[in-house]
Design a protein around this motif. Structure first.
Motif, PDB file in Angstrom:
ATOM      1  N   ILE A 128       0.794  -0.884  -0.180  1.00 55.23           N
ATOM      2  CA  ILE A 128       0.150  -0.012   0.591  1.00 55.23           C
ATOM      3  C   ILE A 128       0.869   1.481  -0.464  1.00 55.23           C
ATOM      4  O   ILE A 128       0.493   2.582  -0.490  1.00 55.23           O
ATOM      5  CB  ILE A 128      -1.287   0.446   1.444  1.00 55.23           C
ATOM      6  CG1 ILE A 128      -2.267   1.204   1.031  1.00 55.23           C
ATOM      7  CG2 ILE A 128      -0.186   0.522   2.549  1.00 55.23           C
ATOM      8  CD1 ILE A 128      -3.044   0.846   1.931  1.00 55.23           C
ATOM      9  N   GLN A 129       2.241   1.093   0.628  1.00 57.90           N
ATOM     10  CA  GLN A 129       3.149   2.425   0.086  1.00 57.90           C
ATOM     11  C   GLN A 129       2.775   3.401  -0.496  1.00 57.90           C
ATOM     12  O   GLN A 129       3.357   4.226  -1.422  1.00 57.90           O
ATOM     13  CB  GLN A 129       3.868   2.350   1.154  1.00 57.90           C
ATOM     14  CG  GLN A 129       3.595   1.568   2.817  1.00 57.90           C
ATOM     15  CD  GLN A 129       3.232   2.351   3.202  1.00 57.90           C
ATOM     16  OE1 GLN A 129       3.638   4.267   3.229  1.00 57.90           O
ATOM     17  NE2 GLN A 129       2.686   1.884   4.234  1.00 57.90           N
ATOM     18  N   THR A 130       3.101   2.099  -1.728  1.00 57.99           N
ATOM     19  CA  THR A 130       3.785   2.683  -3.303  1.00 57.99           C
ATOM     20  C   THR A 130       2.146   3.293  -3.552  1.00 57.99           C
ATOM     21  O   THR A 130       2.522   3.864  -4.664  1.00 57.99           O
ATOM     22  CB  THR A 130       4.065   1.341  -4.140  1.00 57.99           C
ATOM     23  OG1 THR A 130       2.392   0.559  -4.316  1.00 57.99           O
ATOM     24  CG2 THR A 130       5.131   0.154  -3.450  1.00 57.99           C
ATOM     25  N   TYR A 131       1.084   3.689  -3.295  1.00 56.37           N
ATOM     26  CA  TYR A 131      -0.056   3.810  -3.907  1.00 56.37           C
ATOM     27  C   TYR A 131       0.026   5.689  -3.458  1.00 56.37           C
ATOM     28  O   TYR A 131      -0.971   6.472  -3.089  1.00 56.37           O
ATOM     29  CB  TYR A 131      -1.265   3.305  -3.175  1.00 56.37           C
ATOM     30  CG  TYR A 131      -1.455   2.414  -4.101  1.00 56.37           C
ATOM     31  CD1 TYR A 131      -1.834   2.049  -5.510  1.00 56.37           C
ATOM     32  CD2 TYR A 131      -0.061   0.874  -3.943  1.00 56.37           C
ATOM     33  CE1 TYR A 131      -1.988   0.792  -6.141  1.00 56.37           C
ATOM     34  CE2 TYR A 131      -1.011  -0.328  -4.364  1.00 56.37           C
ATOM     35  CZ  TYR A 131      -2.150  -0.080  -5.435  1.00 56.37           C
ATOM     36  OH  TYR A 131      -2.024  -1.482  -6.415  1.00 56.37           O
ATOM     37  N   PHE A 132       0.877   5.471  -2.242  1.00 61.44           N
ATOM     38  CA  PHE A 132       1.083   6.863  -1.285  1.00 61.44           C
ATOM     39  C   PHE A 132       2.342   8.079  -2.414  1.00 61.44           C
ATOM     40  O   PHE A 132       2.949   9.044  -2.452  1.00 61.44           O
ATOM     41  CB  PHE A 132       0.827   6.700   0.702  1.00 61.44           C
ATOM     42  CG  PHE A 132      -0.076   6.399   0.706  1.00 61.44           C
ATOM     43  CD1 PHE A 132      -0.578   7.666   1.832  1.00 61.44           C
ATOM     44  CD2 PHE A 132      -0.405   5.339   0.771  1.00 61.44           C
ATOM     45  CE1 PHE A 132      -2.336   6.867   2.157  1.00 61.44           C
ATOM     46  CE2 PHE A 132      -1.938   5.213   1.489  1.00 61.44           C
ATOM     47  CZ  PHE A 132      -2.200   5.910   2.401  1.00 61.44           C
TER      48      PHE A 132
END
Length: 354
Positions: A128-132
């Motif tokens: 999910i960090q790649t979406y931020f």
């Protein structure tokens, strides 16, 4: 006592202010949040605006805990002010977390009286960090990107309504299953809407309807958006032509007879692009009706395989056919019922050359 003085005293009691007053100067408003993990190990990421000179930029804060609320409280330690979700626009959820009773993680944010129930929700593939912090060029702030992306998906019938209120309701419902937009990072490093993820009860099944399948399923659920545009290749005069049409109106009729369910879909459409339509419009309508019938049935078959009734068939069965409803868990019954879709498309508008 002077009547005027008495009225003044009583009136002053009404000026005590609001009990739930919230001053934005004391909190940090979070428009975008994401959660992942599970099993008493919830990880939360929050994106919020900060002032950098004369510019507004977005910063992130992370926290973890046994619940979403505890993770939010722990994230407060790395921000100047308390994080506040009352104006949250988008909540991203990792698909791994959603596989095991998603509602247990949403319960607190769903029931909090100040939280915005119209916040969009979406499933994400991978970390999910790649979406931020995506590697691609968002051409704007990360929070606005997801808001506009999901708004466009809603307008173009890529998915049924997908907000916190609907998610919380359907996860507790036993007659209809939840379906959430599904996001994936593309080759250019940009988050893209690729379809909808299917739930069975409170759990994400791992099944994803791709974009066209998702649009067909959304039509079956009666949740048509402002635009519903399809393209099909048709045979005409021994050659293939691409036809694009926009569905203007849908009328459905569901028959439940002798344990067999027939869904009849009548679609009115306008032709957007097809160079050879004027040769035989009825033949074009017949070909499209056959292709749509096949595609609708394929989508229903995929939903049955996932044991996910995102179209709400269970509501009509519970209300009018208790002999079917009482067989057991609805998702199991739904997956075994013979369900057939019959589609009929006709053009209402052929454009200026009609």
């Amino acid at each position: 006592m002077d009547k005027r003085l008495l009225v003044l005293i009583l009136s002053s009691l009404l000026l005590s202010g609001c009990w739930d007053e919230l001053l934005f100067k004391d909190v940090t408003i979070v428009p975008l949040a994401g959660m992942e993990g599970g099993d008493d190990d919830v990880h939360m990421t929050f994106a919020f605006p900060v002032f950098d000179g004369n510019q507004i930029k977005f910063s992130t804060s992370k926290g973890k805990g046994n619940s979403m609320k505890e993770a939010q409280m722990n994230a407060n330690y790395s921000t100047k002010e308390a994080l506040n979700l009352s104006k949250m626009e988008v909540l991203l959820v990792s698909e791994e977390m959603a596989r095991d009773n998603l509602y247990q993680y949403l319960d607190n944010v769903y029931r909090a009286p100040r939280n915005r129930l119209q916040s969009y929700m979406a499933l994400v593939e991978g970390d999910i960090q790649t979406y931020f912090n995506p590697s691609g060029d968002l051409q704007g702030e990360v929070s606005n990107y997801y808001t506009e992306l999901l708004l466009t998906g809603k307008i173009y019938t890529y998915f049924p309504p997908a907000n916190l209120q609907r998610a919380g309701t359907l996860l507790l419902e036993n007659t209809q299953d939840l379906a959430l937009p599904y996001l994936r990072i593309d080759e250019e490093g940009l988050p893209q809407l690729v379809g909808v993820g299917l739930f069975s009860g409170k759990d994400f099944t791992g099944y994803v309807l791709e974009r066209r399948e998702a649009m067909l399923a959304t039509l079956l659920s009666g949740e048509k958006g402002k635009f519903t545009r399809f393209s099909y290749k048709l045979e005409n005069d021994e050659k293939e032509n691409e036809l694009t049409f926009d569905v203007l109106k849908v009328k459905d009729n569901w028959d439940i007879l002798n344990d067999r369910i027939i869904i009849r879909m009548k679609l009115k459409a306008t032709m957007e692009a097809f160079p050879d339509y004027h040769h035989n419009t009825q033949a074009v309508e017949k070909q499209l009706s056959e292709k749509l019938t096949k595609d609708f049935n394929d989508v229903v078959g995929k939903m049955q395989e996932a044991k996910s009734d995102m179209i709400g068939l269970g509501r009509k069965v519970q209300a009018f056919h208790p002999e079917i409803w009482n067989r057991g868990r609805w998702q199991d019954t739904f997956s075994e019922l013979p369900i057939t879709v019959e589609a009929e498309l006709t053009f209402r508008d052929l454009g200026i050359l009609e």
